[in-house]
Design an enzyme around this catalytic site. Structure first.
Site, PDB file in Angstrom:
ATOM      1  N   CYS A 153     -20.101 -20.973 -10.797  1.00  0.00           N
ATOM      2  CA  CYS A 153     -20.410 -19.662 -10.216  1.00  0.00           C
ATOM      3  C   CYS A 153     -21.779 -19.560  -9.554  1.00  0.00           C
ATOM      4  O   CYS A 153     -21.965 -18.779  -8.607  1.00  0.00           O
ATOM      5  CB  CYS A 153     -20.341 -18.574 -11.290  1.00  0.00           C
ATOM      6  N   CYS A 156     -22.683 -19.539  -5.599  1.00  0.00           N
ATOM      7  CA  CYS A 156     -22.432 -18.359  -4.765  1.00  0.00           C
ATOM      8  C   CYS A 156     -23.175 -17.122  -5.259  1.00  0.00           C
ATOM      9  O   CYS A 156     -23.558 -16.273  -4.464  1.00  0.00           O
ATOM     10  CB  CYS A 156     -20.939 -18.045  -4.731  1.00  0.00           C
ATOM     11  N   HIS A 157     -23.323 -16.995  -6.584  1.00  0.00           N
ATOM     12  CA  HIS A 157     -23.885 -15.747  -7.117  1.00  0.00           C
ATOM     13  C   HIS A 157     -25.367 -15.875  -7.477  1.00  0.00           C
ATOM     14  O   HIS A 157     -25.992 -14.876  -7.818  1.00  0.00           O
ATOM     15  CB  HIS A 157     -23.086 -15.299  -8.344  1.00  0.00           C
ATOM     16  N   MET A 206     -13.565 -15.448  -3.324  1.00  0.00           N
ATOM     17  CA  MET A 206     -13.741 -15.883  -4.715  1.00  0.00           C
ATOM     18  C   MET A 206     -12.459 -16.619  -5.136  1.00  0.00           C
ATOM     19  O   MET A 206     -11.353 -16.095  -4.987  1.00  0.00           O
ATOM     20  CB  MET A 206     -13.958 -14.619  -5.548  1.00  0.00           C
ATOM     21  N   HIS A 446     -27.405 -21.104   4.952  1.00  0.00           N
ATOM     22  CA  HIS A 446     -26.539 -21.924   4.096  1.00  0.00           C
ATOM     23  C   HIS A 446     -26.388 -23.329   4.695  1.00  0.00           C
ATOM     24  O   HIS A 446     -27.266 -24.141   4.577  1.00  0.00           O
ATOM     25  CB  HIS A 446     -25.195 -21.211   3.919  1.00  0.00           C
ATOM     26  N   HIS A 494     -19.044 -20.334   7.690  1.00  0.00           N
ATOM     27  CA  HIS A 494     -19.263 -21.481   6.787  1.00  0.00           C
ATOM     28  C   HIS A 494     -18.917 -22.747   7.555  1.00  0.00           C
ATOM     29  O   HIS A 494     -17.785 -23.234   7.507  1.00  0.00           O
ATOM     30  CB  HIS A 494     -18.394 -21.337   5.533  1.00  0.00           C
TER      31      HIS A 494
HETATM   32 FE1  DHE Z   1     -20.976 -26.919  -0.507  1.00  0.00          FE
HETATM   33  C1  DHE Z   1     -22.361 -28.697   2.112  1.00  0.00           C
HETATM   34  C2  DHE Z   1     -23.891 -25.217  -0.875  1.00  0.00           C
HETATM   35  C3  DHE Z   1     -19.396 -24.763  -2.606  1.00  0.00           C
HETATM   36  C4  DHE Z   1     -18.335 -29.012  -0.632  1.00  0.00           C
HETATM   37  N1  DHE Z   1     -22.791 -26.934   0.469  1.00  0.00           N
HETATM   38  C5  DHE Z   1     -23.150 -27.750   1.531  1.00  0.00           C
HETATM   39  C6  DHE Z   1     -24.492 -27.425   1.909  1.00  0.00           C
HETATM   40  C7  DHE Z   1     -24.927 -26.447   1.054  1.00  0.00           C
HETATM   41  C8  DHE Z   1     -23.855 -26.137   0.148  1.00  0.00           C
HETATM   42  C9  DHE Z   1     -26.290 -25.783   1.040  1.00  0.00           C
HETATM   43  C10 DHE Z   1     -25.276 -28.073   3.036  1.00  0.00           C
HETATM   44  C11 DHE Z   1     -25.939 -29.329   2.577  1.00  0.00           C
HETATM   45  C12 DHE Z   1     -26.700 -30.019   3.693  1.00  0.00           C
HETATM   46  O1  DHE Z   1     -26.177 -30.176   4.799  1.00  0.00           O
HETATM   47  O2  DHE Z   1     -27.851 -30.399   3.452  1.00  0.00           O
HETATM   48  N2  DHE Z   1     -21.535 -25.246  -1.534  1.00  0.00           N
HETATM   49  C13 DHE Z   1     -22.772 -24.740  -1.559  1.00  0.00           C
HETATM   50  C14 DHE Z   1     -22.804 -23.581  -2.410  1.00  0.00           C
HETATM   51  O3  DHE Z   1     -23.822 -22.911  -2.741  1.00  0.00           O
HETATM   52  C15 DHE Z   1     -21.402 -23.244  -2.745  1.00  0.00           C
HETATM   53  C16 DHE Z   1     -20.985 -22.065  -1.875  1.00  0.00           C
HETATM   54  C17 DHE Z   1     -21.142 -22.828  -4.168  1.00  0.00           C
HETATM   55  C18 DHE Z   1     -21.499 -23.828  -5.215  1.00  0.00           C
HETATM   56  O4  DHE Z   1     -21.418 -23.502  -6.393  1.00  0.00           O
HETATM   57  O5  DHE Z   1     -21.856 -24.952  -4.914  1.00  0.00           O
HETATM   58  C19 DHE Z   1     -20.706 -24.513  -2.297  1.00  0.00           C
HETATM   59  N3  DHE Z   1     -19.157 -26.892  -1.454  1.00  0.00           N
HETATM   60  C20 DHE Z   1     -18.714 -25.928  -2.267  1.00  0.00           C
HETATM   61  C21 DHE Z   1     -17.415 -26.230  -2.790  1.00  0.00           C
HETATM   62  O6  DHE Z   1     -16.740 -25.525  -3.590  1.00  0.00           O
HETATM   63  C22 DHE Z   1     -16.981 -27.516  -2.192  1.00  0.00           C
HETATM   64  C23 DHE Z   1     -15.776 -27.305  -1.288  1.00  0.00           C
HETATM   65  C24 DHE Z   1     -16.623 -28.582  -3.240  1.00  0.00           C
HETATM   66  C25 DHE Z   1     -17.688 -28.794  -4.276  1.00  0.00           C
HETATM   67  O7  DHE Z   1     -18.434 -29.730  -4.120  1.00  0.00           O
HETATM   68  O8  DHE Z   1     -17.771 -28.009  -5.186  1.00  0.00           O
HETATM   69  C26 DHE Z   1     -18.226 -27.870  -1.377  1.00  0.00           C
HETATM   70  N4  DHE Z   1     -20.440 -28.550   0.556  1.00  0.00           N
HETATM   71  C27 DHE Z   1     -19.321 -29.286   0.313  1.00  0.00           C
HETATM   72  C28 DHE Z   1     -19.279 -30.398   1.246  1.00  0.00           C
HETATM   73  C29 DHE Z   1     -20.413 -30.300   2.063  1.00  0.00           C
HETATM   74  C30 DHE Z   1     -21.141 -29.133   1.586  1.00  0.00           C
HETATM   75  C31 DHE Z   1     -18.176 -31.434   1.324  1.00  0.00           C
HETATM   76  C32 DHE Z   1     -20.841 -31.234   3.195  1.00  0.00           C
HETATM   77  C33 DHE Z   1     -20.057 -30.969   4.432  1.00  0.00           C
HETATM   78  C34 DHE Z   1     -20.247 -32.018   5.486  1.00  0.00           C
HETATM   79  O9  DHE Z   1     -19.277 -32.281   6.224  1.00  0.00           O
HETATM   80  O10 DHE Z   1     -21.351 -32.571   5.610  1.00  0.00           O
END
Ligand code: DHE
Length: 654
Positions: A153, A156-157, A206, A446, A494
């Site tokens: 959680c 996001c929160h 969510m 983000h 996103h």
């Molecule tokens: Fe991510 C990228 C934050 C949820 C998979 N994610 C990023 C980036 C951030 C971020 C800040 C950019 C990084 C960078 O480029 O330096 N992500 C967050 C969150 O805060 C969020 C919303 C909630 C959390 O609790 O993490 C979140 N993200 C997810 C997921 O639920 C995903 C689908 C699976 C997981 O890992 O939990 C997920 N995020 C990804 C992926 C990227 C990513 C695969 C990189 C994308 C790319 O193509 O480079």
């Protein structure tokens, strides 16, 4: 010692909560017995509406709604909102008032709509119905809640629960400075309402933790109670502690002197096996698994060093690993920890600094850390908790470092401060004392990616989502400016890294999907040759559902692929969309019966890899025909999420 301190702290917070709760009494009101309550909860109505907690940006408070409107009007509206919007003035006014967030069609019969109206009437008559009394958590439950919150959680929160991509979850309602909207108030919602949201998810993105079987009924009850208690405090993590946690498994001198993969590493894929706490390395040509690396809990992303030889992985728990791909069997050569919670990492890419340093952006504590790019030895840590809101100058309760990219021209990283809305250019010429150039952007920053123009290798513009404001900001790293105002898109952009392609009408564009809307925004990005379209949202491509997280394309492809893993429509979270760049037609492919996510091309740009996140498969599609070429479904493929091809990641091709 530290652990004991945290426990003691949690215990005293817990006791404070307990005292508070002893004074509470459950209202003595009878329970509603009709079918409308279950329907109301099952359809996730509380995601957009409240009962007595005030209007939300997505919909009005429903307490008193049967006094404001006739039951007939309400039943018609609930049954078929789209039809009502065509002719009914009140329905049109509602849409306008609530930020054009349409009330979704719920697929109800007349009888079911009337059942829900009966429930709304009963809630209005009883002043909110019977709320189960709040039952405080035991110490063991509180610790478990802390773990679940952190794992599922807090991203996001917010770790302190002040809200960001998701709403605030503090016990009492308050004003969130950066957003200037009301938030929090979990106590007034009550356990039952919170349980319904946790079980069913919301159309705003969510995930349905209960419906998808990720949290059990007991865990949902525990979390509904956890978010009604005061959040625990976050301990610090300084340079000494980082050095204690750093492990160099293989010194540089003892690593291969030549590339044992014979150049094959350039088409390797690193695949995150999220809940297994591992990363798999696969050969993009043969699709064989070469190694499984133990990286630690819930790796978030991998980034390639400039040369592509090394993969850096960063976990949700702030653990960083360095994987050397020159070995015949790729191997972890160093690991460390610089945060309790992190999402971003990158290496240094400027001339003379290739593979030399790496940076990690922390969610908690509020800081970034620079380390040696080939050993991960910590060099410096910089606190950013004092960054104030870029517009109001207000002090913020939480400042997290979100996406990071490396400039190839000059020795700096672009780092994005989520809540504060600042972009910092962090000069690493002297990594012990990094110099910051601070640029105002928007909140909440983000993820984002570079603009890549055809025929040019220059990465000058970085586009980053400010998803709290439904905008995308353009960072010009040559002029060191952020264009103002940032570009308005649809709800909650996103992009992941976004996608670059040449549109037949608008020329080069960069695309982002949205969590909160069923669309992909195309932004014109070529000020030199297509100035009339540059830095404008030139088209909003309609797609099947909201809840998309990623798009991907390749310079050699005619396609733009997208996922919809957070869709609240039945079955859609297992579908892939393929937008044909030349014709604008969209084809949908059912990839899995369960949630899928994230696409990545191979180095040749001919195949697209997709994660069957909940089914445990890696699916490989032929890009031209969109046919499935291979489904990798072996016991080690557990919860695959991000996939990173070495060539595409090191050269920023997307
Ligand atoms: Fe991510 C990228 C934050 C949820 C998979 N994610 C990023 C980036 C951030 C971020 C800040 C950019 C990084 C960078 O480029 O330096 N992500 C967050 C969150 O805060 C969020 C919303 C909630 C959390 O609790 O993490 C979140 N993200 C997810 C997921 O639920 C995903 C689908 C699976 C997981 O890992 O939990 C997920 N995020 C990804 C992926 C990227 C990513 C695969 C990189 C994308 C790319 O193509 O480079």
């Amino acid at each position: 010692m530290k652990n004991n301190l945290i426990k003691l702290l949690s215990l005293s917070l817990f006791s404070a909560g307990l005292l508070l709760n002893c004074k509470e009494k459950a209202p003595a009101v009878a329970q509603f017995t009709g079918p409308g309550k279950a329907l109301f909860e099952e359809k996730g109505c509380l995601g957009c509406h409240g009962f007595g907690s005030g209007d939300k940006p997505t919909g009005p408070d429903l307490l008193g709604v049967t006094q404001r409107r006739s039951k007939e009007w309400l039943a018609k509206w609930i049954k078929d909102p789209a039809a009502m919007l065509k002719t009914d003035k009140d329905a049109q006014a509602l849409l306008k008032k609530f930020n054009n967030v349409p009330m979704p069609g719920l697929g109800l019969t007349d009888a079911q709509s009337n059942d829900i109206v009966a429930y709304l009437a009963w809630m209005t008559e009883t002043g909110g119905g019977a709320k189960a009394p709040f039952v405080p958590l035991s110490q063991a439950e509180f610790d478990k809640g802390k773990d679940i919150f952190f794992n599922r959680c807090s991203g996001c929160h917010g770790a302190q629960r002040w809200g960001a991509t998701g709403p605030s979850l503090l016990p009492e309602s308050h004003i969130v400075a950066a957003k200037e909207v009301k938030g929090g108030g979990t106590r007034s919602k009550g356990t039952e309402a919170l349980e319904a949201i946790l079980y069913n998810g919301t159309p705003a993105g969510m995930p349905p933790w209960g419906k998808e079987g990720i949290l059990s009924k007991e865990e949902i009850n525990l979390m509904a109670r956890f978010v009604q208690m005061t959040p625990p405090t976050i301990p610090t993590l300084d340079l000494n502690e980082m050095k204690n946690r750093w492990k160099l498994h293989v010194p540089v001198a003892d690593r291969p002197k030549t590339d044992e993969s014979n150049g094959k590493f350039k088409n390797y894929f690193g695949v995150v096996l999220r809940d297994a706490g591992k990363v798999a390395i696969l050969d993009g040509d043969t699709k064989e698994k070469l190694a499984i690396i133990e990286t630690g809990f819930a790796v978030h992303i991998l980034r390639s060093s400039h040369s592509g030889r090394y993969f850096y992985s960063i976990g949700r728990d702030g653990k960083v690993t360095l994987i050397d791909l020159w070995y015949k069997t790729p191997k972890m050569v160093a690991e460390g920890r610089t945060c309790w919670d992190a999402r971003s990492i990158d290496g240094s890419k400027a001339h003379g600094f290739e593979d030399k340093y790496a940076i990690i952006g922390c969610y908690t504590p509020s800081q970034y850390a620079i380390m040696d790019g080939q050993t991960l030895e910590p060099i410096s840590v910089t606190d950013v908790s004092n960054a104030k809101d870029f517009a109001t100058g207000n002090k913020l309760p939480e400042v997290r470092v979100a996406s990071i990219v490396a400039s190839e021209k000059e020795p700096f990283w672009v780092i994005n401060l989520k809540e504060a809305g600042w972009v910092y250019l962090v000069d690493y010429t002297d990594p012990k004392k990094p110099k910051e150039t601070k640029l105002k952007a928007d909140n909440f920053l983000h993820d984002g990616g570079w603009v890549r123009l055809p025929g040019s290798d220059e990465l000058r513009y970085f586009l980053v989502a400010a998803n709290g404001k439904n905008r995308v900001c353009v960072v010009d790293v040559k002029l060191k400016t952020v264009q103002q105002p940032c570009i308005l898109t649809d709800k909650v952009p996103h992009p992941g890294r976004g996608a670059n392609f040449v549109h037949p009408k608008y020329g080069p564009v960069w695309a982002t999907p949205h969590i909160g809307a069923a669309s992909i925004s195309l932004i014109g990005v070529d000020p030199a040759k297509h100035p009339q379209y540059a830095w404008k949202e030139v088209e909003r491509v309609k797609i099947k559902s909201a809840g998309s997280l990623f798009v991907k394309s390749h310079p050699k492809s005619n396609n733009l692929w997208f996922d919809m893993p957070l869709s609240s429509q039945a079955g859609v979270n297992g579908e892939l969309g393929v937008y044909n760049i030349k014709t604008g037609q969209i084809k949908y492919i059912t990839a899995s019966p369960k949630r899928i996510t994230h696409m990545e091309y191979n180095a040749q740009g001919t195949e697209v890899w997709v994660s069957g996140w909940l089914e445990g498969t890696i699916l490989v599609y032929d890009d031209a025909s969109t046919n499935l070429v291979k489904s990798i479904k072996e016991s080690w493929v557990q919860t695959p999420t991000g996939k990173f091809n070495v060539t595409n990641t090191s050269k920023d091709i997307y």
